[in-house]
Design a protein around this motif. Structure first.
Motif, PDB file in Angstrom:
ATOM      1  N   GLY A  25      34.602  -1.583 -77.423  1.00 25.55           N
ATOM      2  CA  GLY A  25      33.591  -2.496 -78.078  1.00 25.55           C
ATOM      3  C   GLY A  25      34.055  -3.904 -77.967  1.00 25.55           C
ATOM      4  O   GLY A  25      34.806  -4.425 -77.161  1.00 25.55           O
ATOM      5  N   GLY A  26      33.602  -4.759 -79.059  1.00 24.88           N
ATOM      6  CA  GLY A  26      33.819  -5.908 -79.029  1.00 24.88           C
ATOM      7  C   GLY A  26      35.477  -6.121 -79.610  1.00 24.88           C
ATOM      8  O   GLY A  26      35.951  -5.267 -80.190  1.00 24.88           O
ATOM      9  N   VAL A  27      35.990  -7.556 -79.703  1.00 28.48           N
ATOM     10  CA  VAL A  27      37.103  -7.785 -80.281  1.00 28.48           C
ATOM     11  C   VAL A  27      36.756  -8.154 -81.985  1.00 28.48           C
ATOM     12  O   VAL A  27      36.508  -9.231 -81.918  1.00 28.48           O
ATOM     13  CB  VAL A  27      38.001  -8.753 -79.749  1.00 28.48           C
ATOM     14  CG1 VAL A  27      39.352  -9.194 -80.112  1.00 28.48           C
ATOM     15  CG2 VAL A  27      37.956  -8.599 -78.189  1.00 28.48           C
ATOM     16  N   PHE A  79      28.891 -14.469 -70.511  1.00 28.49           N
ATOM     17  CA  PHE A  79      28.114 -13.570 -69.751  1.00 28.49           C
ATOM     18  C   PHE A  79      27.977 -12.247 -70.624  1.00 28.49           C
ATOM     19  O   PHE A  79      27.152 -11.268 -69.741  1.00 28.49           O
ATOM     20  CB  PHE A  79      29.003 -13.247 -68.539  1.00 28.49           C
ATOM     21  CG  PHE A  79      30.356 -12.612 -68.750  1.00 28.49           C
ATOM     22  CD1 PHE A  79      30.303 -11.056 -69.070  1.00 28.49           C
ATOM     23  CD2 PHE A  79      31.465 -13.374 -69.312  1.00 28.49           C
ATOM     24  CE1 PHE A  79      31.406 -10.440 -69.563  1.00 28.49           C
ATOM     25  CE2 PHE A  79      32.516 -12.364 -69.306  1.00 28.49           C
ATOM     26  CZ  PHE A  79      32.602 -11.262 -69.608  1.00 28.49           C
ATOM     27  N   CYS A  80      27.933 -12.268 -71.718  1.00 27.36           N
ATOM     28  CA  CYS A  80      27.780 -11.048 -72.547  1.00 27.36           C
ATOM     29  C   CYS A  80      26.747 -11.069 -73.301  1.00 27.36           C
ATOM     30  O   CYS A  80      26.608 -12.042 -74.243  1.00 27.36           O
ATOM     31  CB  CYS A  80      29.087 -10.678 -73.374  1.00 27.36           C
ATOM     32  SG  CYS A  80      28.957  -9.304 -74.451  1.00 27.36           S
ATOM     33  N   PHE A 126      26.072  -8.494 -75.404  1.00 27.90           N
ATOM     34  CA  PHE A 126      25.904  -7.106 -76.031  1.00 27.90           C
ATOM     35  C   PHE A 126      26.813  -7.452 -77.438  1.00 27.90           C
ATOM     36  O   PHE A 126      26.311  -7.120 -78.485  1.00 27.90           O
ATOM     37  CB  PHE A 126      27.083  -6.257 -75.669  1.00 27.90           C
ATOM     38  CG  PHE A 126      27.634  -5.034 -76.551  1.00 27.90           C
ATOM     39  CD1 PHE A 126      27.251  -4.152 -76.858  1.00 27.90           C
ATOM     40  CD2 PHE A 126      29.076  -5.426 -76.726  1.00 27.90           C
ATOM     41  CE1 PHE A 126      27.652  -3.060 -77.871  1.00 27.90           C
ATOM     42  CE2 PHE A 126      29.672  -4.333 -77.698  1.00 27.90           C
ATOM     43  CZ  PHE A 126      28.909  -3.280 -78.142  1.00 27.90           C
ATOM     44  N   PHE A 127      27.596  -8.577 -77.505  1.00 26.52           N
ATOM     45  CA  PHE A 127      28.236  -8.843 -78.785  1.00 26.52           C
ATOM     46  C   PHE A 127      27.683  -9.749 -79.719  1.00 26.52           C
ATOM     47  O   PHE A 127      26.631 -10.463 -79.303  1.00 26.52           O
ATOM     48  CB  PHE A 127      29.704  -9.862 -78.546  1.00 26.52           C
ATOM     49  CG  PHE A 127      29.370 -11.216 -78.249  1.00 26.52           C
ATOM     50  CD1 PHE A 127      29.570 -12.154 -79.412  1.00 26.52           C
ATOM     51  CD2 PHE A 127      28.874 -11.767 -77.213  1.00 26.52           C
ATOM     52  CE1 PHE A 127      29.174 -13.421 -79.524  1.00 26.52           C
ATOM     53  CE2 PHE A 127      28.501 -13.111 -77.217  1.00 26.52           C
ATOM     54  CZ  PHE A 127      28.925 -13.931 -78.185  1.00 26.52           C
ATOM     55  N   VAL A 151      35.093 -13.234 -79.503  1.00 24.96           N
ATOM     56  CA  VAL A 151      35.732 -13.865 -77.792  1.00 24.96           C
ATOM     57  C   VAL A 151      34.566 -14.733 -77.507  1.00 24.96           C
ATOM     58  O   VAL A 151      34.562 -15.456 -76.800  1.00 24.96           O
ATOM     59  CB  VAL A 151      36.286 -12.759 -77.089  1.00 24.96           C
ATOM     60  CG1 VAL A 151      36.461 -13.215 -75.822  1.00 24.96           C
ATOM     61  CG2 VAL A 151      37.345 -12.240 -77.693  1.00 24.96           C
ATOM     62  N   HIS A 152      33.191 -14.089 -77.721  1.00 30.97           N
ATOM     63  CA  HIS A 152      32.119 -15.001 -77.195  1.00 30.97           C
ATOM     64  C   HIS A 152      31.937 -15.198 -75.776  1.00 30.97           C
ATOM     65  O   HIS A 152      31.599 -16.352 -75.452  1.00 30.97           O
ATOM     66  CB  HIS A 152      32.063 -16.488 -78.018  1.00 30.97           C
ATOM     67  CG  HIS A 152      31.999 -16.028 -79.498  1.00 30.97           C
ATOM     68  ND1 HIS A 152      31.755 -16.962 -80.504  1.00 30.97           N
ATOM     69  CD2 HIS A 152      32.257 -14.835 -80.441  1.00 30.97           C
ATOM     70  CE1 HIS A 152      31.875 -16.451 -81.508  1.00 30.97           C
ATOM     71  NE2 HIS A 152      31.987 -15.252 -81.505  1.00 30.97           N
ATOM     72  N   CYS A 153      32.025 -14.297 -75.027  1.00 33.32           N
ATOM     73  CA  CYS A 153      31.760 -14.472 -73.333  1.00 33.32           C
ATOM     74  C   CYS A 153      30.613 -14.871 -73.107  1.00 33.32           C
ATOM     75  O   CYS A 153      29.514 -14.197 -73.541  1.00 33.32           O
ATOM     76  CB  CYS A 153      32.162 -13.305 -72.697  1.00 33.32           C
ATOM     77  SG  CYS A 153      34.124 -12.688 -73.006  1.00 33.32           S
ATOM     78  N   LYS A 189      39.071 -15.956 -74.212  1.00 31.55           N
ATOM     79  CA  LYS A 189      39.757 -14.721 -73.805  1.00 31.55           C
ATOM     80  C   LYS A 189      41.101 -14.924 -73.329  1.00 31.55           C
ATOM     81  O   LYS A 189      41.262 -16.306 -73.065  1.00 31.55           O
ATOM     82  CB  LYS A 189      38.877 -14.140 -72.609  1.00 31.55           C
ATOM     83  CG  LYS A 189      39.007 -12.572 -72.372  1.00 31.55           C
ATOM     84  CD  LYS A 189      37.959 -11.965 -71.435  1.00 31.55           C
ATOM     85  CE  LYS A 189      37.224 -11.005 -72.168  1.00 31.55           C
ATOM     86  NZ  LYS A 189      36.151 -10.531 -71.097  1.00 31.55           N
ATOM     87  N   CYS A 236      32.360  -9.134 -82.419  1.00 36.75           N
ATOM     88  CA  CYS A 236      33.515 -10.008 -81.188  1.00 36.75           C
ATOM     89  C   CYS A 236      33.667 -11.344 -81.677  1.00 36.75           C
ATOM     90  O   CYS A 236      32.472 -12.216 -81.706  1.00 36.75           O
ATOM     91  CB  CYS A 236      32.858  -9.694 -79.966  1.00 36.75           C
ATOM     92  SG  CYS A 236      34.127 -10.019 -78.719  1.00 36.75           S
TER      93      CYS A 236
HETATM   94  S1  SF4 Z   1      32.489  -7.551 -76.285  1.00 37.83           S
HETATM   95 FE1  SF4 Z   1      33.629  -7.903 -74.471  1.00 37.83          FE
HETATM   96  S2  SF4 Z   1      32.622  -8.959 -72.901  1.00 37.83           S
HETATM   97 FE2  SF4 Z   1      31.440  -9.189 -74.687  1.00 37.83          FE
HETATM   98  S3  SF4 Z   1      32.005 -11.114 -75.728  1.00 37.83           S
HETATM   99 FE3  SF4 Z   1      33.497  -9.618 -76.677  1.00 37.83          FE
HETATM  100  S4  SF4 Z   1      35.299  -9.412 -75.268  1.00 37.83           S
HETATM  101 FE4  SF4 Z   1      33.422 -10.682 -74.275  1.00 37.83          FE
END
Ligand code: SF4
Length: 359
Positions: free
Chosen positions: A109-111, A70-71, A73-74, A66-68, A190, A64
């Motif tokens: 999933g991720g971006v 709060f995540c 998972f990515f 985007v690198h949030c 985002k 991904c």
């Molecule tokens: S997988 Fe979704 S929540 Fe996690 S960093 Fe990427 S966009 Fe953000």
């Protein structure tokens, strides 16, 4: 107007202003707020029924850009732990879920900028052809926006192509709290709130029903939670395209952002306020995935009429630290013990009572 009068007004379907919402959120005693939300829910759905869907989430890639914060998972591009499933791997997961009765799959999933639109079109076409009993309720607004960038197309054009390939509805994921201050703090890469709303509007006007979510409990203020509800309610006024609202709280344990988990009382307060504020959205879902099944059961008395899905598998919330899972039997038991009859539904809220477990 007194708090009690405001609660009476909202319980009978009256519209709250932003100021009313903030006031009720801060001042209404929790059980009175819950009683008003429950009254409203009973008015909307007098039959003693709670619905749920048999579904699964297939997290096809964790790469991904985007690198949030709060995540958990990515993984960024080129990271050693990054993965992308092949079509065959995704289809194996769909088959596994369909064999257990799933009627809805969320491919999310991720971006991942290495995947183009045709990758998804070919996947969705195969799912539609090989598993016609399963509805594709998939991809977040962020993924749609990422595909638009990869292809140099508008989000609307991407949605049209995906709809033609088999996409049936869009989940409300990726909204978090639709307030610019919050986005800049937790997911600065985002899309901005107006873009999220624009893509949702496009989807709904193309005939794709959508849900809406709110991930609360990260860094937002209580009045920003109400601002989020207002943004969602305004689009619903315009399109009527949201089927359900799903508030769920942030799980902080393995994320860069860290922080505290919301309390059970806070969760119930958000649910009840959501039911009252979003008078124009039909369903409110109990998101048992973060607070657990016991809180999910209590949620049925704070405005919720739906238990969400079985979520046969999922990685994003579990990677952040949630350990909650549920079987169909567990979901049906907690619904029954709350005094309701569990009834299976599909993505469009068509009831499927013939699919209920034998008691
Ligand atoms: S997988 Fe979704 S929540 Fe996690 S960093 Fe990427 S966009 Fe953000």
């Amino acid at each position: 107007m007194s708090v009690a009068s405001l609660l009476d007004h909202a319980a009978t379907g009256g519209r709250l202003s932003v100021a009313d919402g903030v006031r009720l959120y801060r001042e209404a005693p929790l059980h009175e707020l819950g009683a008003a939300a429950h009254y409203r829910r009973q008015m909307l759905y007098p039959e003693p029924v709670v619905t749920y869907v048999i579904d699964t989430t297939i997290n096809y890639t964790n790469i991904c850009n985007v690198h949030c914060t709060f995540c958990a998972f990515f993984r960024p591009e080129k990271h050693a732990e990054g993965y992308t499933m092949s079509h065959e791997q995704v289809l194996d997961r769909v088959k596994w879920a369909a064999d257990q009765g799933a009627t809805q799959i969320m491919i999310q999933g991720g971006v991942n900028p290495e995947l183009d639109l045709s990758w998804f079109e070919r996947l969705f076409e195969r799912v539609r052809r090989e598993f016609p009993e399963v509805d594709i309720h998939s991809l977040s607004v962020s993924e749609i926006n990422g595909l638009a960038k990869v292809e140099g197309m508008t989000a609307r054009e991407v949605l049209e192509r995906l709809r033609d390939a088999g996409l049936k509805s869009l989940p409300g994921a990726g909204a978090e709290v639709l307030v610019e201050r919050v986005r800049q703090r937790i997911s600065a890469r985002k899309i901005v709130p107006d873009e999220w709303i624009g893509i949702m509007r496009d989807a709904q006007l193309l005939g794709l029903p959508t849900t809406a979510t709110m991930m609360f409990g990260s860094i937002e203020r209580d009045e920003e939670r109400i601002e989020h509800l207002e943004v969602i309610r305004s689009l619903q006024d315009e399109t009527g395209g949201f089927t359900a609202f799903i508030p769920w709280y942030y799980v902080p344990y393995a994320t860069p952002l860290k922080g505290q988990e919301a309390t059970g009382l806070e969760y119930l307060r958000v649910l009840a306020l959501s039911r009252l504020y979003l008078h124009n959205i039909p369903h409110l879902q109990a998101s048992w995935l973060t607070p657990g099944l016991k809180m999910g059961q209590l949620a049925l008395f704070y405005g919720c009429d739906d238990m969400g899905g079985t979520i046969l598998e999922e990685r994003v919330v579990h990677d952040a630290g949630s350990t909650n899972t549920a079987t169909r039997t567990q979901l049906e038991n907690i619904i029954r013990q709350a005094g309701y009859t569990p009834v299976i539904r599909d993505t469009y809220w068509n009831l499927r009572p013939e699919m209920a477990l034998a008691t």
